[in-house]
Design a protein around this motif. Structure first.
Motif, mmCIF file in Angstrom:
data_model
loop_
_atom_site.group_PDB
_atom_site.id
_atom_site.type_symbol
_atom_site.label_atom_id
_atom_site.label_comp_id
_atom_site.label_asym_id
_atom_site.label_seq_id
_atom_site.Cartn_x
_atom_site.Cartn_y
_atom_site.Cartn_z
ATOM 1 N N PRO A 162 0.832 -1.205 0.000
ATOM 2 C CA PRO A 162 0.000 0.000 0.000
ATOM 3 C C PRO A 162 0.867 1.256 0.000
ATOM 4 O O PRO A 162 2.055 1.208 0.323
ATOM 5 C CB PRO A 162 -0.807 -0.132 1.300
ATOM 6 N N VAL A 163 0.273 2.376 -0.373
ATOM 7 C CA VAL A 163 0.992 3.651 -0.480
ATOM 8 C C VAL A 163 0.323 4.694 0.409
ATOM 9 O O VAL A 163 -0.694 4.435 1.035
ATOM 10 C CB VAL A 163 1.021 4.143 -1.944
ATOM 11 N N ARG A 164 0.906 5.877 0.435
ATOM 12 C CA ARG A 164 0.306 7.045 1.087
ATOM 13 C C ARG A 164 0.098 8.139 0.054
ATOM 14 O O ARG A 164 0.711 8.113 -1.018
ATOM 15 C CB ARG A 164 1.201 7.574 2.208
ATOM 16 N N THR A 165 -0.738 9.106 0.358
ATOM 17 C CA THR A 165 -0.911 10.259 -0.528
ATOM 18 C C THR A 165 0.322 11.151 -0.401
ATOM 19 O O THR A 165 0.659 11.581 0.705
ATOM 20 C CB THR A 165 -2.164 11.063 -0.155
ATOM 21 N N PRO A 166 1.026 11.423 -1.504
ATOM 22 C CA PRO A 166 2.262 12.209 -1.411
ATOM 23 C C PRO A 166 1.996 13.693 -1.255
ATOM 24 O O PRO A 166 0.906 14.188 -1.560
ATOM 25 C CB PRO A 166 2.941 11.924 -2.756
ATOM 26 N N LYS A 167 3.009 14.404 -0.775
ATOM 27 C CA LYS A 167 2.982 15.862 -0.807
ATOM 28 C C LYS A 167 3.135 16.305 -2.267
ATOM 29 O O LYS A 167 3.747 15.603 -3.079
ATOM 30 C CB LYS A 167 4.119 16.438 0.032
ATOM 31 N N PRO A 168 2.599 17.482 -2.626
ATOM 32 C CA PRO A 168 2.673 17.918 -4.032
ATOM 33 C C PRO A 168 4.088 17.942 -4.592
ATOM 34 O O PRO A 168 4.298 17.657 -5.770
ATOM 35 C CB PRO A 168 2.065 19.333 -3.988
ATOM 36 N N TRP A 169 5.075 18.281 -3.770
ATOM 37 C CA TRP A 169 6.456 18.336 -4.269
ATOM 38 C C TRP A 169 7.095 16.957 -4.368
ATOM 39 O O TRP A 169 8.108 16.788 -5.020
ATOM 40 C CB TRP A 169 7.306 19.242 -3.391
ATOM 41 N N GLN A 170 6.492 15.949 -3.721
ATOM 42 C CA GLN A 170 7.030 14.595 -3.822
ATOM 43 C C GLN A 170 6.643 13.944 -5.143
ATOM 44 O O GLN A 170 7.437 13.246 -5.767
ATOM 45 C CB GLN A 170 6.518 13.735 -2.655
ATOM 46 N N ALA A 218 5.909 4.132 7.251
ATOM 47 C CA ALA A 218 6.260 4.710 5.952
ATOM 48 C C ALA A 218 7.481 5.611 6.047
ATOM 49 O O ALA A 218 7.635 6.382 6.999
ATOM 50 C CB ALA A 218 5.082 5.505 5.398
ATOM 51 N N LEU A 219 8.340 5.507 5.037
ATOM 52 C CA LEU A 219 9.465 6.422 4.891
ATOM 53 C C LEU A 219 9.032 7.636 4.071
ATOM 54 O O LEU A 219 9.388 8.777 4.367
ATOM 55 C CB LEU A 219 10.635 5.713 4.206
ATOM 56 N N ASP A 220 8.279 7.366 3.017
ATOM 57 C CA ASP A 220 7.640 8.400 2.212
ATOM 58 C C ASP A 220 6.375 7.781 1.624
ATOM 59 O O ASP A 220 5.914 6.752 2.104
ATOM 60 C CB ASP A 220 8.583 8.955 1.136
ATOM 61 N N HIS A 221 5.824 8.371 0.567
ATOM 62 C CA HIS A 221 4.537 7.880 0.066
ATOM 63 C C HIS A 221 4.638 6.525 -0.617
ATOM 64 O O HIS A 221 3.625 5.827 -0.748
ATOM 65 C CB HIS A 221 3.908 8.896 -0.880
ATOM 66 N N LEU A 222 5.849 6.123 -1.027
ATOM 67 C CA LEU A 222 6.025 4.851 -1.725
ATOM 68 C C LEU A 222 6.827 3.826 -0.929
ATOM 69 O O LEU A 222 6.668 2.622 -1.153
ATOM 70 C CB LEU A 222 6.731 5.076 -3.075
ATOM 71 N N PRO A 226 12.248 1.200 8.231
ATOM 72 C CA PRO A 226 12.707 -0.076 8.790
ATOM 73 C C PRO A 226 11.641 -0.777 9.618
ATOM 74 O O PRO A 226 11.551 -2.013 9.609
ATOM 75 C CB PRO A 226 13.914 0.341 9.637
ATOM 76 N N ALA A 227 10.806 -0.005 10.307
ATOM 77 C CA ALA A 227 9.726 -0.607 11.106
ATOM 78 C C ALA A 227 8.733 -1.348 10.216
ATOM 79 O O ALA A 227 8.186 -2.394 10.603
ATOM 80 C CB ALA A 227 9.011 0.470 11.914
ATOM 81 N N GLY A 228 8.493 -0.805 9.023
ATOM 82 C CA GLY A 228 7.601 -1.484 8.088
ATOM 83 C C GLY A 228 8.161 -2.818 7.637
ATOM 84 O O GLY A 228 7.439 -3.829 7.573
ATOM 85 N N TYR A 229 9.448 -2.836 7.335
ATOM 86 C CA TYR A 229 10.078 -4.093 6.912
ATOM 87 C C TYR A 229 10.147 -5.099 8.059
ATOM 88 O O TYR A 229 10.029 -6.309 7.847
ATOM 89 C CB TYR A 229 11.468 -3.820 6.343
#
Length: 243
Positions: A162-170, A218-222, A226-229
């Motif tokens: 799954p992903v997150r909604t990115p910031k516009p600059w990301q 999440a580290l970023d939107h994609l 390390p906690a996720g892994y």
């Protein structure tokens, strides 16, 4: 100097600084995109990345795919060596093109196969190709799974994270429809389970009720932290230990 004049100068200065910051962000984004474009042109399949690491590693577990595989915090599994053969920004077609060079010649015992988001994230720019994006992603992953099976290599196929909604600059061109498309694609990927092929279900481990990856994982939107892994590895290790 009058108070109103000072206020006007402050507002103007703040506006200029905001415009400068915006231009710096846009330039950085443009530079990154151009760099990625030229990198792919010069080495379309990313075959130079592991060019010096082609010796057989019989019995190893290979984490194969895109940047999410490349960044995987490798688990400790008794009696097994885990190695990474992920390449950032790659689509399933590019990953498939590296299968022989970066996996088969290593003669591993198992492959953790993870990729697909780079196909699907193009949806906002190619909305008319929604079905094609999904079908091509599934076709390429299915072909890799079948090739690995024919070579008697066990497969742990990850559903698309799954992903997150990115910031516009990301990621300026984005739509949360990517979330739904990933879920639709995962429905098809689950059908690939069978003899020698196990599915690692990532959404129940990583996502909240909205279907998006939890912020703390999440580290970023994609990409995962390390906690996720670590959470994925809790579910993955028993699969790697199973016959």
């Amino acid at each position: 100097m009058k108070r109103s004049t000072r206020l006007g100068i402050w507002v103007l200065s703040a506006g200029l600084l905001a415009a400068l910051a915006t231009n710096i962000i846009l330039f950085s984004q443009l530079r990154r995109q151009r760099l990625e474009n030229f990198t792919v042109r010069l080495d379309p399949l990313g075959q130079k990345i592991y060019a010096t690491e082609l010796a057989p590693k019989e019995g190893a577990v290979v984490f194969f795919g895109d940047s999410r595989a490349q960044m995987w915090t490798l688990p400790s599994v008794s009696g097994q060596i885990c190695i990474t053969r992920g390449v950032g920004r790659q689509t399933t077609a590019q990953v498939r093109g590296r299968l022989e060079r970066d996996v088969l010649r290593l003669k591993p015992a198992c492959v953790v196969l993870e990729c697909g988001i780079n196909d699907l994230r193009s949806l906002p720019l190619l909305p008319e190709r929604r079905t094609v994006l999904k079908d091509d992603c599934v076709t390429n992953l299915a072909a890799m799974v079948e090739t690995l099976r024919k070579n008697k290599i066990r497969v742990v196929l990850c559903t698309i994270f799954p992903v997150r909604t990115p910031k516009p600059w990301q990621e300026p061109f984005w739509s949360d429809e990517v979330v739904g498309l990933a879920q639709e694609t995962n429905t098809e990927l689950r059908k690939l389970a069978g003899e020698g092929v196990q599915i690692l279900e990532t959404e129940p481990i990583l996502a909240g009720s909205d279907g998006k990856v939890l912020a703390e994982l999440a580290l970023d939107h994609l990409h995962l932290s390390p906690a996720g892994y670590e959470k994925l590895n809790v579910a993955l290790v028993p699969l790697l230990k199973s016959p």
